[in-house]
Scaffold this motif. Sequence first.
Motif, PDB file in Angstrom:
ATOM      1  N   GLU A 204     -17.618   0.876   7.319  1.00 46.98           N
ATOM      2  CA  GLU A 204     -17.201   0.710   8.708  1.00 46.98           C
ATOM      3  C   GLU A 204     -16.653   2.000   9.305  1.00 46.98           C
ATOM      4  O   GLU A 204     -16.237   2.026  10.456  1.00 46.98           O
ATOM      5  N   ASN A 205     -16.673   3.086   8.498  1.00 46.58           N
ATOM      6  CA  ASN A 205     -16.027   4.325   8.940  1.00 46.58           C
ATOM      7  C   ASN A 205     -16.820   5.553   8.486  1.00 46.58           C
ATOM      8  O   ASN A 205     -16.301   6.410   7.784  1.00 46.58           O
ATOM      9  N   ASN A 206     -18.095   5.608   8.852  1.00 52.01           N
ATOM     10  CA  ASN A 206     -18.959   6.756   8.558  1.00 52.01           C
ATOM     11  C   ASN A 206     -19.024   7.104   7.077  1.00 52.01           C
ATOM     12  O   ASN A 206     -19.122   8.270   6.697  1.00 52.01           O
ATOM     13  N   GLY A 207     -18.949   6.082   6.237  1.00 54.07           N
ATOM     14  CA  GLY A 207     -19.123   6.310   4.807  1.00 54.07           C
ATOM     15  C   GLY A 207     -17.852   6.620   4.042  1.00 54.07           C
ATOM     16  O   GLY A 207     -17.894   6.816   2.830  1.00 54.07           O
ATOM     17  N   PHE A 208     -16.701   6.667   4.725  1.00 54.69           N
ATOM     18  CA  PHE A 208     -15.451   7.004   4.053  1.00 54.69           C
ATOM     19  C   PHE A 208     -14.381   5.967   4.398  1.00 54.69           C
ATOM     20  O   PHE A 208     -14.289   5.526   5.554  1.00 54.69           O
ATOM     21  N   PRO A 209     -13.546   5.572   3.408  1.00 62.64           N
ATOM     22  CA  PRO A 209     -12.433   4.673   3.732  1.00 62.64           C
ATOM     23  C   PRO A 209     -11.509   5.320   4.763  1.00 62.64           C
ATOM     24  O   PRO A 209     -11.312   6.537   4.752  1.00 62.64           O
ATOM     25  N   ALA A 210     -10.966   4.511   5.658  1.00 62.09           N
ATOM     26  CA  ALA A 210     -10.091   5.041   6.711  1.00 62.09           C
ATOM     27  C   ALA A 210      -8.648   5.126   6.245  1.00 62.09           C
ATOM     28  O   ALA A 210      -7.746   5.332   7.053  1.00 62.09           O
ATOM     29  N   TYR A 211      -8.429   4.967   4.951  1.00 58.99           N
ATOM     30  CA  TYR A 211      -7.076   5.038   4.421  1.00 58.99           C
ATOM     31  C   TYR A 211      -7.128   5.552   2.977  1.00 58.99           C
ATOM     32  O   TYR A 211      -8.205   5.648   2.371  1.00 58.99           O
ATOM     33  N   ALA A 212      -5.964   5.888   2.442  1.00 59.14           N
ATOM     34  CA  ALA A 212      -5.879   6.346   1.054  1.00 59.14           C
ATOM     35  C   ALA A 212      -4.591   5.829   0.441  1.00 59.14           C
ATOM     36  O   ALA A 212      -3.568   5.693   1.124  1.00 59.14           O
ATOM     37  N   ILE A 213      -4.650   5.521  -0.856  1.00 63.64           N
ATOM     38  CA  ILE A 213      -3.465   5.102  -1.596  1.00 63.64           C
ATOM     39  C   ILE A 213      -3.111   6.203  -2.587  1.00 63.64           C
ATOM     40  O   ILE A 213      -3.977   6.696  -3.316  1.00 63.64           O
ATOM     41  N   SER A 214      -1.856   6.595  -2.625  1.00 62.30           N
ATOM     42  CA  SER A 214      -1.422   7.679  -3.504  1.00 62.30           C
ATOM     43  C   SER A 214       0.019   7.458  -3.943  1.00 62.30           C
ATOM     44  O   SER A 214       0.649   6.466  -3.575  1.00 62.30           O
ATOM     45  N   SER A 215       0.534   8.395  -4.722  1.00 60.16           N
ATOM     46  CA  SER A 215       1.931   8.399  -5.170  1.00 60.16           C
ATOM     47  C   SER A 215       2.318   7.112  -5.879  1.00 60.16           C
ATOM     48  O   SER A 215       3.354   6.498  -5.593  1.00 60.16           O
ATOM     49  N   LEU A 216       1.492   6.682  -6.835  1.00 67.46           N
ATOM     50  CA  LEU A 216       1.801   5.496  -7.629  1.00 67.46           C
ATOM     51  C   LEU A 216       3.022   5.780  -8.497  1.00 67.46           C
ATOM     52  O   LEU A 216       3.057   6.765  -9.243  1.00 67.46           O
ATOM     53  N   THR A 217       4.034   4.910  -8.410  1.00 68.02           N
ATOM     54  CA  THR A 217       5.291   5.149  -9.110  1.00 68.02           C
ATOM     55  C   THR A 217       5.924   3.795  -9.452  1.00 68.02           C
ATOM     56  O   THR A 217       5.610   2.781  -8.819  1.00 68.02           O
ATOM     57  N   ALA A 218       6.774   3.749 -10.471  1.00 71.60           N
ATOM     58  CA  ALA A 218       7.340   2.471 -10.920  1.00 71.60           C
ATOM     59  C   ALA A 218       8.764   2.646 -11.411  1.00 71.60           C
ATOM     60  O   ALA A 218       9.172   3.732 -11.846  1.00 71.60           O
ATOM     61  N   ALA A 219       9.530   1.548 -11.356  1.00 67.30           N
ATOM     62  CA  ALA A 219      10.896   1.515 -11.885  1.00 67.30           C
ATOM     63  C   ALA A 219      11.364   0.070 -11.953  1.00 67.30           C
ATOM     64  O   ALA A 219      11.119  -0.721 -11.035  1.00 67.30           O
ATOM     65  N   GLU A 220      12.012  -0.282 -13.059  1.00 67.07           N
ATOM     66  CA  GLU A 220      12.662  -1.578 -13.238  1.00 67.07           C
ATOM     67  C   GLU A 220      11.745  -2.759 -12.909  1.00 67.07           C
ATOM     68  O   GLU A 220      12.146  -3.717 -12.229  1.00 67.07           O
ATOM     69  N   GLY A 221      10.503  -2.692 -13.376  1.00 68.65           N
ATOM     70  CA  GLY A 221       9.590  -3.812 -13.202  1.00 68.65           C
ATOM     71  C   GLY A 221       8.899  -3.871 -11.860  1.00 68.65           C
ATOM     72  O   GLY A 221       8.173  -4.825 -11.577  1.00 68.65           O
ATOM     73  N   THR A 222       9.118  -2.879 -10.998  1.00 70.10           N
ATOM     74  CA  THR A 222       8.440  -2.835  -9.700  1.00 70.10           C
ATOM     75  C   THR A 222       7.527  -1.616  -9.647  1.00 70.10           C
ATOM     76  O   THR A 222       7.813  -0.574 -10.247  1.00 70.10           O
ATOM     77  N   VAL A 223       6.451  -1.775  -8.911  1.00 66.35           N
ATOM     78  CA  VAL A 223       5.479  -0.690  -8.740  1.00 66.35           C
ATOM     79  C   VAL A 223       5.359  -0.409  -7.250  1.00 66.35           C
ATOM     80  O   VAL A 223       5.216  -1.325  -6.432  1.00 66.35           O
ATOM     81  N   TRP A 224       5.407   0.875  -6.909  1.00 63.92           N
ATOM     82  CA  TRP A 224       5.352   1.297  -5.514  1.00 63.92           C
ATOM     83  C   TRP A 224       4.181   2.261  -5.336  1.00 63.92           C
ATOM     84  O   TRP A 224       3.787   2.970  -6.256  1.00 63.92           O
ATOM     85  N   ALA A 225       3.638   2.310  -4.114  1.00 64.20           N
ATOM     86  CA  ALA A 225       2.610   3.291  -3.777  1.00 64.20           C
ATOM     87  C   ALA A 225       2.660   3.548  -2.280  1.00 64.20           C
ATOM     88  O   ALA A 225       3.215   2.758  -1.506  1.00 64.20           O
ATOM     89  N   MET A 226       2.081   4.662  -1.889  1.00 67.23           N
ATOM     90  CA  MET A 226       2.051   5.050  -0.486  1.00 67.23           C
ATOM     91  C   MET A 226       0.637   4.836   0.048  1.00 67.23           C
ATOM     92  O   MET A 226      -0.344   5.213  -0.602  1.00 67.23           O
ATOM     93  N   LEU A 227       0.519   4.219   1.214  1.00 63.63           N
ATOM     94  CA  LEU A 227      -0.779   4.012   1.858  1.00 63.63           C
ATOM     95  C   LEU A 227      -0.758   4.727   3.203  1.00 63.63           C
ATOM     96  O   LEU A 227       0.111   4.466   4.041  1.00 63.63           O
ATOM     97  N   GLU A 228      -1.696   5.639   3.401  1.00 67.63           N
ATOM     98  CA  GLU A 228      -1.808   6.382   4.656  1.00 67.63           C
ATOM     99  C   GLU A 228      -3.100   5.965   5.345  1.00 67.63           C
ATOM    100  O   GLU A 228      -4.193   6.117   4.787  1.00 67.63           O
ATOM    101  N   GLN A 229      -2.968   5.416   6.561  1.00 70.53           N
ATOM    102  CA  GLN A 229      -4.144   5.035   7.337  1.00 70.53           C
ATOM    103  C   GLN A 229      -4.399   6.095   8.406  1.00 70.53           C
ATOM    104  O   GLN A 229      -3.502   6.503   9.136  1.00 70.53           O
ATOM    105  N   TYR A 230      -5.653   6.546   8.478  1.00 66.49           N
ATOM    106  CA  TYR A 230      -6.025   7.574   9.449  1.00 66.49           C
ATOM    107  C   TYR A 230      -6.486   6.900  10.735  1.00 66.49           C
ATOM    108  O   TYR A 230      -7.359   6.029  10.726  1.00 66.49           O
ATOM    109  N   THR A 231      -5.895   7.312  11.842  1.00 64.36           N
ATOM    110  CA  THR A 231      -6.232   6.745  13.149  1.00 64.36           C
ATOM    111  C   THR A 231      -6.669   7.869  14.079  1.00 64.36           C
ATOM    112  O   THR A 231      -6.542   9.052  13.766  1.00 64.36           O
ATOM    113  N   ASP A 232      -7.173   7.499  15.239  1.00 65.56           N
ATOM    114  CA  ASP A 232      -7.606   8.505  16.217  1.00 65.56           C
ATOM    115  C   ASP A 232      -6.439   9.370  16.678  1.00 65.56           C
ATOM    116  O   ASP A 232      -6.617  10.540  17.038  1.00 65.56           O
TER     117      ASP A 232
END
Length: 710
Positions: free
Chosen positions: A108-136
């Motif tokens: 839906e976006n010229n062959g590339f995802p319009a977002y990215a997930i990065s910075s996977l990190t964890a502590a005390e049984g929880t997992v966190w990550a950063m999601l950046e969505q690219y907009t106009d």
Amino acid sequence: MKRTLVKFFSAILALTLFFSLGSCAFKGEEASPAEETILSEELVPGYVSTAIQVPDWLGGIRELTLERGVLYLVGQTAEDYTLGSFDIASGTWTEIGFDRSGLKKASENNGFPAYAISSLTAAEGTVWAMLEQYTDSGRDSYILRFDAVQDSAARRVKVGFEAGANTESTDRIFTGLRALDREMAILSDFSGNYLIDSSARLLQTLPNKELNYMTAARNNGRLMVCCTSAGQYGSCLFDPAALSAGETKTEEPLDCVSENGHWLRAGMEGLYLWDEDSGAETLIFRWLDAALSYDDVQLLELSAGQTVEDSEGNFYHFGTGADYIIKTSPGMVKNKTVLTLATFGTGSGVLDAVLRFNNSSPDYKVELLSYDGWTEKDKFLMDMTTGKAADIVDLSSLPDSAIDSGVFVDLLPYIDSDPELSREDFIQPVFNSMLRDGQLCKLTVNFGLITFEARASQFPGREGWTIDYVNGLIANRGENTPVFFWHRNRDALLDMLCLMSTAEYIDWETGTCSFESEGFKQWLRFVRDIPYTDTYTEDAVLMYPDGDVGYRSAYYARSFLQEDYVYAGFPGTSGSGSYFTELGDDSLGINICYGISAASEHKDAAWEFLRILLQCCGSDGFPVLRSAFEEQLESAICEESEYDFRIFTQSDADKLRELVCSTEKTVHREEELLALIRQGAEQYFSGQKSLDEAAALIQSRAAIYVAEKG
């Protein structure tokens, strides 16, 4: 963050861990005395690597972390980013869903995802990550958070504040995320660090630029973060409760996760253990020894610091985009005899060959002895020419005069006695160019080509392709059409002339030079007088790929010549006017000429390695074996593509094959020789010497050089 390149050392410590990739770890009952003898003679403690295949729904691995015995991963399919987990104890894979509303798939976006997930990190049984969505209008930043006990899917919440502007641009980008506990994490941008809660709300600003939370190590809940002190990077203990850091503990940033009580660092060569009491750092294993294929050691860092260690002492890591996790476990492995390979650097083909050889040889393994291309060249030359320190030697930087059978082995007898390889299996012009006085001491594995490309409609054939003819094309070129496209200036063309001259104006068989010939003088005038441009253009009269003749060069030739092209060769020269060139770059590690030291005690094993190396052409240049060249050529053919630069037609392949088969001469990349040609030419360009004087000076100096090196 830049990492300090740690040199390989030639001295092998007695307690170094040896590896035999693909072997099974030794686990069994207590050995009998006879078995103990066999073990002591053949097996030593080491590590064994195996593959854990990831499910199709995960795609290629992008990031990995470990939390309470479970591996958490970010993956990427052709369409989307994904999240998943792998329970180490049970071997169970689980897909972790998250809210994808408003996130465009690749289709839906010229062959590339319009977002990215990065910075996977964890502590005390929880997992966190950063999601950046690219907009106009820029980016929308989100936090994904997953509680392994309470959640069946990751919650996605929008960050409640904006990142600070980049100091070099107006971009507002969050650069990293670090989990501190179940409810808090630190989000970073280019200017500061921000304490956030599980709903991504700002709790507190932490502007301390001395701490970098993107690079951190975790050890059973304790956290080390990267810090700077007096301009030097290191690591310091960080107290999440007090939000404070202690004194600098290490000279290098620690960056891995351990649930086995260790502080770990992923270096350029391998995984290191840092001892908190003594401050000493010890190499655990090299990436090359832990990898299962070359794809695992891209950039010599398997996972950019995302290696993790479980409570049992097993390590998990991956090659970026791979569809399997590498598990490296303690075990008993065969103690193989070491072959040393001395080199300034290692291209993809060499690393691939090392892995294949080490996996297949029952008795030998290759280890790299790396020299710094900037500071240790003299030491390298001295060691290699005296036959010290290595069995197999990278000869790319040695002058041909230093390569003879007194120092290096003649490989022709090995080829002639090989049941699976013969002289006829090589591309004959390339093979003939390797011979010196009837011997083959320097084996070229890959080769390049230098040539000129011209419009097919303007090429009169080799006989008519003279400098006078080319000057006519230049004089009659269209308005605002440059001769070469913009970054081909006088220095670049002079580099090409110097290279070409070592093959065209020197007869290495007779030891004579012809730099006072009219042909060479014409070239000096041509390089001096040709009009150059520094304005970007997509039109040109001529092209020269500067050693980059290959599958992409067809696209560039068509683009800049504005029509079909031919490999015309250097105007006014003999034969095809094109030249083989060895690919050698000490700083980049693209070195593809090798020999066996006459002092080696393991010549047969060293030849077995070179045989494998001939099959591992890597991504640089062309392979010297005909079958490998044809396979590479055919696999490159792409008649249609949505991306023009990928198009390489059957006609392109035929042209390239004809160029290779018709080329006979090889340039000599000897720094001293190239420098003396350049110096004479520059004196003519600057007016210090006339054309005849400059040609005579080059002739005199080159003749002396060739006589001394002959």
